[in-house]
Design an enzyme around this catalytic site. Structure first.
Site, short mmCIF file in Angstrom:
data_model
loop_
_atom_site.label_atom_id
_atom_site.label_comp_id
_atom_site.label_asym_id
_atom_site.label_seq_id
_atom_site.Cartn_x
_atom_site.Cartn_y
_atom_site.Cartn_z
N SER A 1 40.03 44.80 49.77
CA SER A 1 39.21 44.05 48.82
C SER A 1 39.98 43.13 47.90
O SER A 1 39.39 42.30 47.23
CB SER A 1 38.35 45.01 47.99
OG SER A 1 37.26 45.47 48.74
N LYS B 1 37.05 41.44 37.75
CA LYS B 1 35.98 41.83 38.68
C LYS B 1 34.96 42.69 37.93
O LYS B 1 35.32 43.53 37.10
CB LYS B 1 36.59 42.59 39.84
CG LYS B 1 35.64 42.97 40.96
CD LYS B 1 36.43 43.66 42.07
CE LYS B 1 35.57 44.10 43.24
NZ LYS B 1 36.38 44.76 44.30
N SER C 1 35.84 42.97 48.72
CA SER C 1 34.73 42.87 47.80
C SER C 1 35.04 42.04 46.55
O SER C 1 34.14 41.68 45.79
CB SER C 1 34.26 44.26 47.38
OG SER C 1 35.28 44.97 46.70
#
Length: 532
Positions: free
Chosen positions: A219, A115, A195
């Site tokens: 997330s 990420k 996210s």
């Protein structure tokens, strides 16, 4: 922080080398070509390497080509925000090590995506923001060092909800100014959640062998669940947060998003460990067994006591049906399943937001200044976004930034009291109380509902979530595919007390092996309307 609007709920917070992704384009409907390594596990890839049928350079090149064909073209998933320009060099090094008799472990030569709020040289760490587009930290995050020491190849970075979805209470999951909009690979006009949107999509669509996400509240779990993947959110303190753009030191953690429980166990074992730069990890080696792979055995559910959180059945009729099927599977495996509820559910919501806003303001400033970022405070970021409003603020604003900037310091009595309350309510008086009341090994719930349509006019219509208590308590949670709603994946969530990752992995593995519920993405353009 997850993708859902805080105004609706506080129980959910989450192909050129070195170049940022283009702005989102309408998803194309062409199904991608067959991929030689589709759905292969880390163990299966490693076995091919051990017998000389595959090397890391071939595998890394195959994933780079897959990204070009599926992420940049084809269905245009828009999950990968940048590639590591040294990925092939890293792969060649791993091949030389193997040829010389050195195999560091099960990740030797295995390509991993991270990420884009995790520092990994030589790439930028953008958090999806134009303010950090050219920000290149000088050192790897601790977890990236661990992965490289374990032999992994860092393939690149994945798109995310900008600032891990802590910029606006009216945001759109999977969108960032740098990366554009990420698309759900099952139905392209549906949302990938966040996210860790890009990590969930990339794992499911076979853009890497495995991916790493981060979570403050949902997330990892939400994007894993709605993209048909396995997501493991560890106990806070098991994986170092050093080198990760922060929201909350009370709740932040990194964790694996993979296609199987076994791959999640391998990745977690490599990432976990004590780090002098993150004091919370001092408890990890004292409390947590780090050999998670040994827990991967059939029969773990036999004799287990599982509490099913029935309130999560309300996420829709398809969710309720899938949960009933999951309960039947657990019982058929020899588990005792009883109804359970978290007695304090919902009592921490407002306090959680106060804690997150306070910790975000202070933690982000510390990260930005210590790493030499081009901006060093929330006030500077707010000003930058105002100056670049056309690119940054056209879809939604920055009210969470503005509210956080007005918060006090970490010595504020209101913050200290709120943090103490939410930890107590979600942990000892929440999950732990539910487990102790009926002598349970774990709780299960629906992770969330099916993915919703991505539509800037409606933002993120929240279907509900089962993971809030684990996130606020800092306890582990694990989601595993359990079925679908009209082809949109649904996840079964396992939750336990602190440091119970090994137990959850064992239980989850047994469930996964019995159901084999994961179905690879179909890359459909849209869903046909329901018939009466």
């Amino acid at each position: 922080m997850h993708a859902f609007r805080l105004a609706l709920t506080l129980s959910c917070l989450a192909a050129l080398a070195g170049c940022t992704a283009p702005a989102s384009a309408p998803p194309k409907t062409a199904a991608p070509a067959q991929f030689r390594y589709a759905e292969l596990t880390i163990a299966q890839l490693q076995e091919q390497m051990q017998r000389g049928a595959l090397d890391s350079r071939t595998l890394t090149r195959a994933y780079l080509d897959r990204i070009a064909q599926v992420d940049r073209a084809g269905p245009h998933l828009n999950a990968v925000i940048q590639l590591n320009p040294e990925a092939m060099t890293e792969a060649a090094l791993r091949d030389r090590e193997r040829a010389g008799g050195t195999v560091r472990g099960p990740l030797q030569g295995i390509p991993i995506l991270l990420k884009d709020n995790i520092d990994a040289t030589p790439m930028a760490t953008t958090a999806g923001s134009l303010a950090l587009r050219d920000f290149h930290p000088k050192a790897d995050a601790f977890l990236v060092k661990r992965l490289r020491e374990a032999g992994a190849v860092i393939l690149g970075k994945t798109n995310l909800s900008e600032w891990a979805n802590f910029r606006s209470s009216d945001s759109i999951s999977g969108w960032s100014a740098v990366g554009g909009q990420t698309h759900n690979p099952y139905v392209l006009d549906r949302n990938p959640c966040g996210s860790s949107a890009g990590s969930g999509v990339a794992a499911s669509a076979n853009l890497a062998a495995a991916t790493v996400g981060t979570e403050t509240d949902g997330s990892i779990i939400c994007p894993a669940a709605v993209n048909g993947a396995v997501g493991l959110k560890p106990t806070v303190g098991l994986v170092s947060r050093d080198g990760i753009v922060p929201i909350s030191w009370s709740q932040d953690t990194a964790g694996p998003i993979t296609r199987t429980v076994a791959d999640a166990a391998i990745l977690l074992a490599a990432m976990a460990g004590r780090d002098s730069a993150d004091a919370s990890t001092g408890y990890a080696t004292l409390n947590a067994p780090l050999d998670y792979v040994s827990r991967l055995r059939p029969g773990a559910l036999q004799g287990a006591r599982i509490g099913v959180v029935r309130s999560s059945f309300k996420f829709g009729p398809d969710v309720a049906k899938a949960m009933e099927g999951a309960v039947a599977t657990l019982r058929a495996a020899g588990a005792t399943v009883v109804d359970a509820e978290i007695p304090t559910a919902g009592q921490w919501d407002q306090d959680e937001l106060l804690v997150l806003k306070t910790e975000f303001k202070n933690g982000l400033a510390r990260y930005l200044t210590s790493k030499g970022a081009p901006v060093d405070s929330l006030q500077q970021l707010i000003g930058f976004n105002q100056q670049h409003a056309r690119e940054e603020l056209a879809l939604f604003g920055q009210d969470l930034f503005e509210q956080s900037a007005a918060m006090g310091g970490l010595n504020d009595p209101a913050y200290i009291q709120a943090r103490s309350r939410i930890k107590r309510l979600a942990g000892p008086e929440g999950i732990d109380a539910a487990l102790k009341a009926q002598h349970l090994d774990a709780l299960v719930a629906a992770a969330t509902g099916p993915a919703w349509r991505t539509d800037p006019a409606f933002k993120d219509p929240f279907p509900g979530a089962g993971y809030g208590a684990a996130a606020v308590a800092g306890y582990p949670s694990l989601t595993i595919p359990m079925g679908d709603s009209r082809g949109l994946p649904l996840g079964l969530l396992f939750m336990g007390t602190a440091w119970s990752e090994a137990k959850l992995i064992g239980l989850g593995y047994d469930y996964e092996q019995r159901t084999q519920a994961r179905v690879p993405p179909a890359y459909r353009a849209t869903l046909e309307p329901r018939t009466p």
